[in-house]
Design a protein around this motif. Sequence first.
Motif, mmCIF file in Angstrom:
data_model
loop_
_atom_site.group_PDB
_atom_site.id
_atom_site.type_symbol
_atom_site.label_atom_id
_atom_site.label_comp_id
_atom_site.label_asym_id
_atom_site.label_seq_id
_atom_site.Cartn_x
_atom_site.Cartn_y
_atom_site.Cartn_z
ATOM 1 N N ASP A 1 2.580 2.173 11.620
ATOM 2 C CA ASP A 1 3.025 3.660 11.683
ATOM 3 C C ASP A 1 3.314 4.235 10.367
ATOM 4 O O ASP A 1 3.170 5.195 10.052
ATOM 5 N N ARG A 2 3.964 3.315 9.598
ATOM 6 C CA ARG A 2 4.210 3.659 7.864
ATOM 7 C C ARG A 2 3.082 4.078 7.305
ATOM 8 O O ARG A 2 2.710 5.138 6.722
ATOM 9 N N LEU A 3 1.624 3.190 7.541
ATOM 10 C CA LEU A 3 0.670 3.718 6.851
ATOM 11 C C LEU A 3 0.058 4.917 7.506
ATOM 12 O O LEU A 3 -0.521 5.877 6.802
ATOM 13 N N GLY A 4 0.081 5.099 8.587
ATOM 14 C CA GLY A 4 -0.222 6.502 9.407
ATOM 15 C C GLY A 4 0.215 7.803 8.956
ATOM 16 O O GLY A 4 -0.238 8.901 8.611
ATOM 17 N N ALA A 5 1.678 7.339 8.492
ATOM 18 C CA ALA A 5 2.433 8.515 8.194
ATOM 19 C C ALA A 5 2.179 9.094 6.783
ATOM 20 O O ALA A 5 1.920 10.261 6.302
ATOM 21 N N LEU A 6 1.485 7.909 5.802
ATOM 22 C CA LEU A 6 0.946 8.323 4.580
ATOM 23 C C LEU A 6 -0.325 9.083 4.697
ATOM 24 O O LEU A 6 -0.550 9.694 4.046
ATOM 25 N N ILE A 7 -1.055 8.540 5.486
ATOM 26 C CA ILE A 7 -2.449 9.315 5.802
ATOM 27 C C ILE A 7 -2.242 10.941 6.121
ATOM 28 O O ILE A 7 -2.811 11.586 5.664
ATOM 29 N N ARG A 8 -1.203 11.040 7.090
ATOM 30 C CA ARG A 8 -0.955 12.186 7.652
ATOM 31 C C ARG A 8 -0.430 13.139 6.690
ATOM 32 O O ARG A 8 -0.742 14.299 6.593
ATOM 33 N N ALA A 9 0.327 12.477 5.681
ATOM 34 C CA ALA A 9 0.964 13.285 4.597
ATOM 35 C C ALA A 9 -0.271 14.068 3.762
ATOM 36 O O ALA A 9 -0.128 14.965 3.127
ATOM 37 N N GLU A 10 -1.439 13.235 3.615
ATOM 38 C CA GLU A 10 -2.771 13.650 2.974
ATOM 39 C C GLU A 10 -3.423 14.554 3.774
ATOM 40 O O GLU A 10 -4.141 15.846 3.383
ATOM 41 N N LEU A 11 -3.674 14.153 5.124
ATOM 42 C CA LEU A 11 -4.748 14.854 6.031
ATOM 43 C C LEU A 11 -4.250 15.499 7.080
ATOM 44 O O LEU A 11 -5.148 16.140 7.703
ATOM 45 N N GLY A 12 -3.277 15.465 7.254
ATOM 46 C CA GLY A 12 -2.804 16.007 8.620
ATOM 47 C C GLY A 12 -2.911 15.172 9.806
ATOM 48 O O GLY A 12 -3.058 14.060 9.653
ATOM 49 N N ALA A 13 -2.642 15.830 11.218
ATOM 50 C CA ALA A 13 -2.695 14.943 12.430
ATOM 51 C C ALA A 13 -4.231 14.195 12.589
ATOM 52 O O ALA A 13 -5.363 15.140 12.063
ATOM 53 N N VAL B 1 0.918 -1.245 0.006
ATOM 54 C CA VAL B 1 0.013 -0.083 -0.006
ATOM 55 C C VAL B 1 1.008 1.156 0.007
ATOM 56 O O VAL B 1 1.787 1.656 0.950
ATOM 57 N N ASP B 2 0.794 2.018 -1.256
ATOM 58 C CA ASP B 2 1.626 3.111 -1.120
ATOM 59 C C ASP B 2 0.777 4.526 -0.896
ATOM 60 O O ASP B 2 -0.466 4.475 -0.758
ATOM 61 N N ALA B 3 1.497 5.446 -1.281
ATOM 62 C CA ALA B 3 0.766 7.017 -1.306
ATOM 63 C C ALA B 3 -0.289 7.074 -2.200
ATOM 64 O O ALA B 3 -1.229 7.925 -2.043
ATOM 65 N N VAL B 4 -0.179 6.608 -3.534
ATOM 66 C CA VAL B 4 -1.308 6.481 -4.370
ATOM 67 C C VAL B 4 -2.607 5.792 -4.023
ATOM 68 O O VAL B 4 -3.745 6.244 -3.955
ATOM 69 N N TRP B 5 -2.332 4.489 -3.557
ATOM 70 C CA TRP B 5 -3.623 3.710 -2.789
ATOM 71 C C TRP B 5 -4.275 4.728 -1.799
ATOM 72 O O TRP B 5 -5.341 4.846 -1.690
ATOM 73 N N VAL B 6 -3.360 5.144 -0.691
ATOM 74 C CA VAL B 6 -3.881 6.068 0.108
ATOM 75 C C VAL B 6 -4.564 7.205 -0.110
ATOM 76 O O VAL B 6 -5.794 7.598 0.166
ATOM 77 N N ARG B 7 -3.892 7.890 -0.996
ATOM 78 C CA ARG B 7 -4.622 9.193 -1.545
ATOM 79 C C ARG B 7 -5.929 8.885 -2.188
ATOM 80 O O ARG B 7 -6.762 9.687 -2.007
ATOM 81 N N ARG B 8 -5.961 7.798 -3.194
ATOM 82 C CA ARG B 8 -7.300 7.364 -3.794
ATOM 83 C C ARG B 8 -8.436 7.115 -3.013
ATOM 84 O O ARG B 8 -9.460 7.420 -3.145
ATOM 85 N N LEU B 9 -7.903 6.436 -1.742
ATOM 86 C CA LEU B 9 -9.122 6.049 -0.809
ATOM 87 C C LEU B 9 -9.368 7.157 0.124
ATOM 88 O O LEU B 9 -10.765 7.574 0.212
ATOM 89 N N VAL B 10 -8.423 8.043 0.711
ATOM 90 C CA VAL B 10 -8.850 9.139 1.738
ATOM 91 C C VAL B 10 -9.747 10.088 0.911
ATOM 92 O O VAL B 10 -10.608 10.892 1.580
ATOM 93 N N THR B 11 -9.280 10.703 -0.219
ATOM 94 C CA THR B 11 -9.820 11.703 -0.970
ATOM 95 C C THR B 11 -11.334 11.547 -1.168
ATOM 96 O O THR B 11 -12.019 12.456 -1.765
ATOM 97 N N LEU B 12 -11.656 10.155 -1.299
ATOM 98 C CA LEU B 12 -13.285 9.709 -1.326
ATOM 99 C C LEU B 12 -14.033 10.354 -0.343
ATOM 100 O O LEU B 12 -15.476 10.636 -0.550
ATOM 101 N N ALA B 13 -13.569 10.681 1.171
ATOM 102 C CA ALA B 13 -14.193 11.382 1.855
ATOM 103 C C ALA B 13 -14.348 12.975 1.956
ATOM 104 O O ALA B 13 -14.800 13.459 2.741
#
Length: 218
Positions: free
Chosen positions: A153-165, A8-20
């Motif tokens: 923690d790695r996945l959490g860092a990817l989400i933080r890069a998109e959404l902040g804390a 799971v990389d930044a692309v996967w995370v971005r595609r998912l979290v931006t749905l919200a």
Amino acid sequence: MTLKSLPVDAVWVRRLVTLAERPWDRAHLEDVFTRHGWARPGPGGRPEIAWGGGAGGPHSCDDEGDKGDDSGGGVGWRLELGDAPGEGAGDTYLRLPCALYWPPFDEEPEEAGDDSEDDEADEADEDDLDGDYGPAWTRRPEAARADLHAEYDRLGALIRAELGAPDETGSGEMDERWERWSRTAGEVLLELTDDINSYSHYDVIALRVSLAGPPAEV
């Protein structure tokens, strides 16, 4: 002890979290599935998506399927899905299992004793569901529980890069962890918990996005 994880990389995370970030109706969301390659158009043109399957009937996002045999198939990328937008109880969500750890919390194999116990210990040291999972999963057969938390923690860092804390963080007595982000049209949840799909054979790290339906007409 084993750790299986999807890349799971930044692309996967971005595609998912931006749905919200915006309300969704079924047509728009299914178009996203098609564009991202998570689903293919069916005979009638509408993508074949396993809405409402949840953990027990997840939607396969790749060509590996759930064959679980020696043909190179097995469980690959899949999304656990709630109801389609505007249908059922209205609980629309996408949940991506990202990593699996065996044995689950509080079920560590017992120490081997005499020779009569060694065979049982050897069997206990094997993840007997591993063969159900395909080559999409990266395996670390000597992983420790600390490696599971490092992946969280790695996945959490990817989400933080998109959404902040996150707006909320927490932990539980059974080694659970979660972080929650409230968004414009839903919420994002990163969680470490027991894996319902495997009947708690694993602990799982999952990324869940809950979505709001389209705005009500006035």
